[in-house]
Design a protein around this motif. Structure first.
Motif, PDB file in Angstrom:
ATOM      1  N   GLU A  10       0.835  -1.209   0.000  1.00  0.00           N
ATOM      2  CA  GLU A  10       0.000   0.000   0.000  1.00  0.00           C
ATOM      3  C   GLU A  10       0.865   1.254   0.000  1.00  0.00           C
ATOM      4  O   GLU A  10       0.576   2.219  -0.690  1.00  0.00           O
ATOM      5  CB  GLU A  10      -0.943  -0.001   1.203  1.00  0.00           C
ATOM      6  CG  GLU A  10      -2.084  -0.988   1.077  1.00  0.00           C
ATOM      7  CD  GLU A  10      -2.939  -1.071   2.327  1.00  0.00           C
ATOM      8  OE1 GLU A  10      -2.770  -0.226   3.227  1.00  0.00           O
ATOM      9  OE2 GLU A  10      -3.784  -1.983   2.388  1.00  0.00           O
ATOM     10  N   ASP A  11       1.972   1.232   0.786  1.00  0.00           N
ATOM     11  CA  ASP A  11       2.885   2.377   0.811  1.00  0.00           C
ATOM     12  C   ASP A  11       3.500   2.601  -0.564  1.00  0.00           C
ATOM     13  O   ASP A  11       3.639   3.732  -1.018  1.00  0.00           O
ATOM     14  CB  ASP A  11       3.998   2.169   1.839  1.00  0.00           C
ATOM     15  CG  ASP A  11       3.519   2.365   3.267  1.00  0.00           C
ATOM     16  OD1 ASP A  11       2.413   2.910   3.448  1.00  0.00           O
ATOM     17  OD2 ASP A  11       4.252   1.968   4.187  1.00  0.00           O
ATOM     18  N   LEU A  13       2.215   1.731  -3.473  1.00  0.00           N
ATOM     19  CA  LEU A  13       1.174   2.248  -4.354  1.00  0.00           C
ATOM     20  C   LEU A  13       0.915   3.719  -4.066  1.00  0.00           C
ATOM     21  O   LEU A  13       0.752   4.521  -4.970  1.00  0.00           O
ATOM     22  CB  LEU A  13      -0.115   1.430  -4.192  1.00  0.00           C
ATOM     23  CG  LEU A  13      -0.080   0.010  -4.759  1.00  0.00           C
ATOM     24  CD1 LEU A  13      -1.360  -0.720  -4.404  1.00  0.00           C
ATOM     25  CD2 LEU A  13       0.124   0.030  -6.260  1.00  0.00           C
ATOM     26  N   THR A  14       0.905   4.061  -2.781  1.00  0.00           N
ATOM     27  CA  THR A  14       0.686   5.453  -2.403  1.00  0.00           C
ATOM     28  C   THR A  14       1.820   6.320  -2.933  1.00  0.00           C
ATOM     29  O   THR A  14       1.590   7.396  -3.478  1.00  0.00           O
ATOM     30  CB  THR A  14       0.583   5.578  -0.872  1.00  0.00           C
ATOM     31  OG1 THR A  14      -0.487   4.754  -0.431  1.00  0.00           O
ATOM     32  CG2 THR A  14       0.332   6.997  -0.434  1.00  0.00           C
ATOM     33  N   ASP A  15       3.059   5.850  -2.798  1.00  0.00           N
ATOM     34  CA  ASP A  15       4.217   6.589  -3.276  1.00  0.00           C
ATOM     35  C   ASP A  15       4.163   6.742  -4.803  1.00  0.00           C
ATOM     36  O   ASP A  15       4.420   7.813  -5.337  1.00  0.00           O
ATOM     37  CB  ASP A  15       5.489   5.848  -2.856  1.00  0.00           C
ATOM     38  CG  ASP A  15       6.733   6.653  -3.145  1.00  0.00           C
ATOM     39  OD1 ASP A  15       6.831   7.790  -2.647  1.00  0.00           O
ATOM     40  OD2 ASP A  15       7.600   6.158  -3.885  1.00  0.00           O
ATOM     41  N   ARG A  17       1.461   6.636  -6.663  1.00  0.00           N
ATOM     42  CA  ARG A  17       0.334   7.541  -6.949  1.00  0.00           C
ATOM     43  C   ARG A  17       0.736   8.997  -6.703  1.00  0.00           C
ATOM     44  O   ARG A  17       0.403   9.882  -7.478  1.00  0.00           O
ATOM     45  CB  ARG A  17      -0.864   7.138  -6.079  1.00  0.00           C
ATOM     46  CG  ARG A  17      -2.035   8.084  -6.147  1.00  0.00           C
ATOM     47  CD  ARG A  17      -2.999   7.713  -7.248  1.00  0.00           C
ATOM     48  NE  ARG A  17      -4.138   8.607  -7.209  1.00  0.00           N
ATOM     49  CZ  ARG A  17      -4.425   9.429  -8.189  1.00  0.00           C
ATOM     50  NH1 ARG A  17      -3.707   9.460  -9.276  1.00  0.00           N
ATOM     51  NH2 ARG A  17      -5.472  10.226  -8.096  1.00  0.00           N
ATOM     52  N   ARG A  18       1.461   9.223  -5.630  1.00  0.00           N
ATOM     53  CA  ARG A  18       1.935  10.566  -5.309  1.00  0.00           C
ATOM     54  C   ARG A  18       2.804  11.106  -6.445  1.00  0.00           C
ATOM     55  O   ARG A  18       2.662  12.246  -6.873  1.00  0.00           O
ATOM     56  CB  ARG A  18       2.713  10.506  -3.993  1.00  0.00           C
ATOM     57  CG  ARG A  18       3.094  11.824  -3.427  1.00  0.00           C
ATOM     58  CD  ARG A  18       3.620  11.625  -2.003  1.00  0.00           C
ATOM     59  NE  ARG A  18       4.291  12.819  -1.584  1.00  0.00           N
ATOM     60  CZ  ARG A  18       5.506  12.861  -1.065  1.00  0.00           C
ATOM     61  NH1 ARG A  18       6.180  11.765  -0.865  1.00  0.00           N
ATOM     62  NH2 ARG A  18       6.044  14.001  -0.720  1.00  0.00           N
ATOM     63  N   GLU A  44      -5.144  16.996  -3.679  1.00  0.00           N
ATOM     64  CA  GLU A  44      -5.239  16.246  -2.430  1.00  0.00           C
ATOM     65  C   GLU A  44      -4.649  17.060  -1.289  1.00  0.00           C
ATOM     66  O   GLU A  44      -3.793  17.927  -1.504  1.00  0.00           O
ATOM     67  CB  GLU A  44      -4.530  14.901  -2.596  1.00  0.00           C
ATOM     68  CG  GLU A  44      -5.190  14.054  -3.686  1.00  0.00           C
ATOM     69  CD  GLU A  44      -4.636  12.650  -3.770  1.00  0.00           C
ATOM     70  OE1 GLU A  44      -3.971  12.198  -2.816  1.00  0.00           O
ATOM     71  OE2 GLU A  44      -4.900  11.990  -4.793  1.00  0.00           O
ATOM     72  N   TRP A  46      -2.367  16.621   0.996  1.00  0.00           N
ATOM     73  CA  TRP A  46      -0.915  16.664   1.192  1.00  0.00           C
ATOM     74  C   TRP A  46      -0.241  17.667   0.261  1.00  0.00           C
ATOM     75  O   TRP A  46       0.860  18.145   0.553  1.00  0.00           O
ATOM     76  CB  TRP A  46      -0.291  15.276   1.041  1.00  0.00           C
ATOM     77  CG  TRP A  46      -0.552  14.576  -0.255  1.00  0.00           C
ATOM     78  CD1 TRP A  46      -1.571  13.725  -0.535  1.00  0.00           C
ATOM     79  CD2 TRP A  46       0.218  14.676  -1.457  1.00  0.00           C
ATOM     80  NE1 TRP A  46      -1.486  13.276  -1.829  1.00  0.00           N
ATOM     81  CE2 TRP A  46      -0.401  13.841  -2.424  1.00  0.00           C
ATOM     82  CE3 TRP A  46       1.368  15.376  -1.816  1.00  0.00           C
ATOM     83  CZ2 TRP A  46       0.108  13.694  -3.717  1.00  0.00           C
ATOM     84  CZ3 TRP A  46       1.868  15.229  -3.106  1.00  0.00           C
ATOM     85  CH2 TRP A  46       1.238  14.396  -4.040  1.00  0.00           C
TER      86      TRP A  46
END
Length: 195
Positions: A10-11, A13-15, A17-18, A44, A46
């Protein structure tokens, strides 16, 4: 070799995506310079946090512009947009980007960690502490100042060469040393378009 846990996936994927979001915003900013619409991007939370980044533009393997912020002073999205415009139009080493170059220009975005002051008692001590391919450095001595992103290790792979060229960039001799030299290090999370 262990496989990544669900949380680590998940991290990642989040990275990823970011990075996609940051690159899309930078690309849109570049297109806006030439009155060309870009893709819609959801802003978003952030992106509204204070942050510092560098934007690097390349044509093939050649640098075409690189501008960034060392000390965060505005939201990450403002910093990203401002540095994208500046890399395309105000890098003193290059003429402003032309409309016909936009499609062949590859964008890289590097988000900086907070700066960390380094303690050392000699140049040899400093060189021992450097972490190739991890550390970006800010060097200051009097009115002289320069920085290299961690990506510069690809071109200057040894600590001695990295530091010598950073001193030159700051306007000092490659063999200059003074106990008053101040060094701060940082790391980056970087993403690049494929090109």
């Amino acid at each position: 070799m262990r496989s990544p846990s669900r949380l680590e996936e998940e991290d990642l994927l989040t990275d990823e995506r970011r990075g996609e979001i940051l690159l899309r915003i930078a690309r849109n900013t570049l297109l806006e310079l030439f009155d060309t619409p870009g893709e819609a991007v959801a802003i978003e939370p952030w992106l509204r946090e204070i942050g510092a980044c560098f934007v690097t533009l390349r044509r093939g393997s050649e640098l075409r512009g690189c501008i960034g912020t060392i000390l965060p002073h505005r939201s990450l999205i403002e910093d990203l947009r401002g540095n994208t415009r500046a890399a395309a139009t105000r890098d003193p080493r290059f003429p402003p980007l032309a409309n016909e170059e936009v499609d062949v220009t590859v964008i890289q975005v590097s988000v900086l960690s907070p700066l960390q002051s380094m303690e050392f008692d000699s140049e040899a001590d400093l060189l021992r502490q450097l972490r190739p391919r991890i550390d970006g450095l800010v060097l200051e001595h009097g009115h002289h100042r320069g920085t290299f992103l961690p990506a510069v290790w690809m071109e200057l792979p040894t600590p001695a060469l990295f530091l010598q060229q950073l001193k030159r960039k700051a306007g000092l001799a490659a063999d200059f040393w003074s106990p008053e030299i101040q060094i701060r290090r940082y790391s980056t999370d970087s993403w690049s378009e494929t090109g």
